[in-house]
Design a protein around this motif. Structure first.
Motif: not given
Length: 262
Positions: A61-73, A47-53, A1-7
């Motif tokens: 998933f595409d990381a910018p979409y995660v940020y955009q949706d979390v920010n809107r919420a 953001i970290a929790d959602i990415v980890q999920h 697993m890519d180390a950049t995607l582990v919380r």
């Protein structure tokens, strides 16, 4: 697993391998988001929790979409008042007066003061002829609930935190407050409505909404260097006032932790 995607906390070597130099160029900075106050901790954590999920579930998933949706919420919860009402409904859980963690002492009151010390500081300033104003983006009912909670132990039964301030301005919409020409509106606390009459003076028993720096200076007849503004957000609290030649004081909560180790 890519180390950049582990919380988890990266080692210094991993950080250097992933990001290389510590210098961030202007082109790289355009794609980055600044997280610079306490409010951003919850955003970064979510953001970290959602990415980890997504990683654990092996979902693409595409990381910018995660940020955009979390920010809107988060913006929706904040602007709709859901966050304010949720906090006030359980004030013993959310607004913290004093928090102790082992040997470190954190206090989220202004300038790391306890609520009683904060009250004494404000009274001392008033007694020495200083004019105090409160400028916030929050709605008045939330400000009132928070101030009552923070100062209720140090104020008398008949006293009000409002007596400590000459001017109270809510829903100021910073940082637009510093550059716009929005008019001040007088707020009716009981009816939860705004008056239509022109505001050409600030009365101590009134609450004001909106407004702007230009009209604030006109009404108070104060020049920039005569004012000092305390804030904890670079863009909303410090950059705007500095351009208006206000003196500014940055509230850096993490500084006390650093001083504990030096």
């Amino acid at each position: 697993m890519d180390a950049t995607l582990v919380r988890r906390k990266f080692t210094k070597k991993e950080i250097e391998q992933i990001y290389g130099t510590r210098h961030i160029g202007r082109d790289q900075a355009r794609g980055l988001v600044s997280l610079m106050d306490f409010f951003c901790f919850s955003e970064a954590c979510l953001i970290a929790d959602i990415v980890q999920h997504f990683v654990d579930a092996k979902l693409e998933f595409d990381a910018p979409y995660v940020y955009q949706d979390v920010n809107r919420a988060i913006q929706h919860v904040h602007r709709s008042g859901l966050a304010h009402r949720g906090i006030l409904s359980d004030s013993q859980r959310y607004p913290v007066k004093d928090v102790r963690d082992d040997e470190l002492y954190y206090n989220i009151c202004l300038l790391f003061l306890t609520h009683s010390e904060l009250q004494r500081l404000l009274r001392m300033l008033k007694e020495n002829g200083k004019k105090l104003f409160l400028l916030t983006n929050s709605p008045y009912y939330f400000v009132d609930g928070g101030m009552r909670f923070m100062l209720e132990d140090s104020l008398g039964e008949r006293d009000s935190w409002r007596e400590l301030f000459d001017v109270v301005i809510a829903k100021a919409n910073k940082p637009e407050f510093y550059t716009s020409e929005n008019l001040f509106r007088c707020y009716d606390e009981e009816k939860d409505t705004l008056a239509f009459s022109k505001v050409d003076s600030f009365l101590p028993d009134r609450v004001y909404y909106h407004g702007c720096l230009k009209f604030f200076l006109q009404i108070t007849k104060r020049n920039g260097p005569e004012l000092i503004y305390f804030g904890d957000h670079l863009y909303s609290d410090l950059r705007g006032p500095s351009k208006a030649r206000w003196r500014t004081a940055a509230i850096i909560h993490e500084l006390e932790v650093c001083l504990q180790f030096h």
